[in-house]
Design an enzyme around this catalytic site. Structure first.
Site, PDB file in Angstrom:
ATOM      1  CB  CYS A 141      -0.936   0.077   1.275  1.00 26.14           C
ATOM      2  SG  CYS A 141      -2.262   1.296   0.915  1.00 26.14           S
ATOM      3  CG  HIS A 246      -4.057  -3.658   2.432  1.00 25.58           C
ATOM      4  ND1 HIS A 246      -3.095  -3.112   3.496  1.00 25.58           N
ATOM      5  CD2 HIS A 246      -4.377  -2.337   1.914  1.00 25.58           C
ATOM      6  CE1 HIS A 246      -3.110  -1.889   3.554  1.00 25.58           C
ATOM      7  NE2 HIS A 246      -3.986  -1.560   2.491  1.00 25.58           N
ATOM      8  CD  GLU A 248      -2.176  -6.418   4.861  1.00 26.42           C
ATOM      9  OE1 GLU A 248      -1.632  -6.635   3.923  1.00 26.42           O
ATOM     10  OE2 GLU A 248      -2.228  -5.409   5.222  1.00 26.42           O
ATOM     11  CG  ASP A 289     -25.803  -5.785  16.098  1.00 26.24           C
ATOM     12  OD1 ASP A 289     -24.844  -5.208  15.127  1.00 26.24           O
ATOM     13  OD2 ASP A 289     -27.021  -5.433  15.621  1.00 26.24           O
ATOM     14  CG  ASP A 447     -27.695   3.479  14.241  1.00 31.75           C
ATOM     15  OD1 ASP A 447     -27.563   2.360  13.601  1.00 31.75           O
ATOM     16  OD2 ASP A 447     -26.971   4.040  15.233  1.00 31.75           O
TER      17      ASP A 447
END
Ligand code: 1PR
Length: 592
Positions: A141, A246, A248, A289, A447
């Site tokens: 990167c 990336h 990884e 969650d 939300d």
């Protein structure tokens, strides 16, 4: 054996240390990495690289040297290297670079502060010498971008000057979303060796700046990628490699890239596959969650319209599994990304008892796709009067394995303030974290709740004509933002919030909808269309997925970049692979 000495990052980023709150509060990106005081200390420690010669390879084949200057999540690359059976020697002096048998440079953060650290510590010179000597090198990167002449990121800023060219920002006016976040396939050009197993499989990118192919640098290019334009996705010359994506974070195919760099003589299992031009794949995200249940266990829960308690006499918190186990499962099932939301973070300070930190540390050992964590990211003063900046909370999350942090309630306050005053104070958690870690590292979670109105002028917020009229035949609605897990409605709409947080530095929007959450009836297409048409950053559609069709619908009817689901995956109603296969059948590009 793992080197026992502290990494270079712990010398230069002691200011990021969790116990040094006051120094972080006043930090700029550059100063975050290296205060004047610490520069002095570091420089005294280093010998001039000129005094060191490059020695022949002699150390164990299973050690890899890592240049970590402490600017973000390098835990993932460490975990990936350990997963591949390698131990890590951290660079502490320029001499460690020159003496490395193989060196990985996972550049993170912004170009200017990174160059600042490299120049001040003698690392820049050592790196150039190491590369000049054709020693095994893998830049990742920013570790690729720094090799170029210069970058426009907060610049122009001079780079290492190894490869001709200027690193510039993606041009959003070309109709693409910036940052470039997600999975793209490569066009693999000349024999790159480390890309032998990639072929046309997707790898994970997250960046706003890129280098462009030119006549001057064409001999270096081993692959390009298409995102509005062709940009350089990897370079190779001799033993020197660098990738813009990336590895990884690119699942099994990414691990194969690292494996091939670490074992250059690995025989090709098949004829190297040719890449093909691709579009950015739509992402399928699994969301967990997380909260503590009444027994004190940390569990994955799932609400119906945000109510996570069972409708039984006990009224306990719904328990759908253990966070680390479920995340590991979703990785194996093909999730493109995993999000953890600490849903009671608004009342429990996230660094109080560190449960999410442990979840991240454990998960990132075996999960090699991006991890986002949210919940409770804000400035905080604990009972003893100790002040924690949101930057410290984020830093701890990044160090523990998060790639992105997600801000909910605190972003609403920042947006309200910004809209009222018209002034960017630079002090909100959103602004601070995106300034230091880059906007690609900051998600804002919205939300909203649908509020029906009879007429567009009924409220001072963006009102849309809804596809399905309200209970009293209302044809219009606005989407009211809430905070504290939907408990409190605020005087700001989702449209106004999305525009404001984009200006304040958000890199992505996680767009929930309380009305649809847990209902399994599909995403709120009106809402997702409204927001994804209004901002230039990627939007993740969330709430309401019940079938694979709901995913194709949201991608066909809106400009969402990703779709997130929770309940259907937790209850094993729809496997992630079925969603992917369905999207493929519908000719929507996905990572398989
Ligand atoms: O405000 O910065 O502390 O962040 C709190 C975070 O926790 C926010 O991202 C907020 O969305 C989340 N959150 C708070 N309370 C709840 C709750 O459910 N009671 N979860 C909650 C929100 C919504 C989605 C869910 C999708 C998909 N969860 O992330 O996963 O709706 O569900 P589905 O596929 O089952 O329909 P702060």
């Amino acid at each position: 054996m793992e080197a026992t000495a502290a990494p270079f990052s712990s010398i230069v980023s002691s200011r990021q240390n969790f116990s040094s709150s006051s120094s972080i509060r006043a930090s700029s990106p550059a100063s975050l990495f290296l205060s004047q005081k610490s520069i002095g200390n570091v420089n005294r420690k280093f010998k001039s690289p000129r005094s060191l010669s490059v020695r022949a390879s002699s150390t164990s084949d299973s050690v890899v040297t890592l240049l970590d200057y402490g600017a973000g999540n390098v835990r993932s690359i460490r975990n990936a290297l350990r997963h591949l059976g390698f131990s890590i020697k951290d660079v502490q002096t320029p001499g460690d670079i020159l003496n490395a048998d193989r060196l990985i440079f996972p550049g993170v953060g912004a170009f200017a502060p990174a160059m600042d650290v490299l120049n001040r510590t003698g690392m820049a010179e050592a790196l150039c010498k190491y590369i000049e000597n054709d020693r095994p090198f893998l830049g990742i990167c920013l570790g690729l971008q720094l090799l170029f002449d210069s970058s426009e990121e907060n610049g122009p800023v001079k780079g290492l000057g190894v490869i001709p060219g200027i690193v510039g920002r993606f041009d959003a006016s070309a109709g693409i979303r910036v940052p470039h976040i997600g999975w793209n396939a490569l066009q693999v050009g000349k024999d790159s060796e480390i890309l032998d197993d990639v072929g046309n499989r997707h790898v994970y990118f997250v960046h706003s700046y890129r280098a462009i192919p030119s006549d001057e640098n064409k001999d270096w290019i081993s692959s390009t990628c298409n995102y509005g334009e062709s940009f350089i996705s990897s370079i190779r010359r001799g033993n020197v490699h660098a990738v813009q994506f990336h590895p990884e974070k690119s699942g099994e195919v990414g691990l194969s890239v690292l494996r091939r760099f670490l074992h250059p003589k690995l025989p090709a299992t098949q004829k190297p596959m040719e890449g093909k031009a691709s579009k950015l794949a739509k992402r399928v995200i699994a969301c967990l969650d997380v909260r503590t249940n009444d027994k004190g266990d940390l569990v994955v829960t799932k609400g119906d319209q945000y109510d996570v308690r069972e409708q039984s006499n006990e009224n306990e918190v719904r328990n759908l599994g253990k966070p680390v186990d479920l995340a590991g499962q979703y990785y194996k099932d093909g999730a493109d990304e995993i999000s953890f939301l600490n849903i009671t973070g608004f009342r429990d300070f996230p660094l109080g008892d560190l449960p999410m930190i442990q979840v991240l540390r454990q998960t990132s050992k075996n999960v090699f796709v991006p991890l986002t964590v949210g919940g409770g990211i804000r400035d905080f003063t604990d009972a003893s009067g100790r002040y924690y900046s949101s930057l410290e909370v984020a830093a701890e999350y990044f160090r523990s394995g998060a790639d992105k942090i997600s801000i909910g309630s605190d972003a609403v306050s920042a947006a309200e303030e910004f809209i009222k005053s018209g002034v960017k104070t630079g002090k909100s958690s959103l602004e601070q974290i995106s300034r230091v870690y880059g906007n690609q590292a900051v998600v804002v979670s919205i939300d909203p709740r649908r509020v029906y109105v009879n007429h567009p002028d009924d409220v001072p917020y963006k009102v849309i004509r809804v596809t399905n009229p309200g209970p009293n035949g209302e044809e219009y609605a606005w989407y009211q933002c809430t905070v504290s897990g939907g408990r409190e409605g605020r005087p700001i709409g989702a449209f106004e919030l999305a525009k404001a947080v984009e200006e304040l530095g958000a890199g992505e929007i996680l767009l929930n909808c309380i009305d649809c959450d847990g209902q399994g009836k599909g995403f709120d297409i009106d809402l997702v269309k409204l927001i994804s048409d209004s901002v230039g950053i990627p939007v993740i559609a969330s709430s309401g997925a019940g079938t694979p069709d709901h995913f194709s619908e949201v991608f066909e009817k809106t400009n969402a970049s990703a779709a997130l689901a929770a309940g259907i995956f937790h209850r094993k109603e729809v496997p992630i692979q079925s969603v992917k296969e369905h999207l493929q059948e519908e000719r929507i590009e996905v990572r398989i």
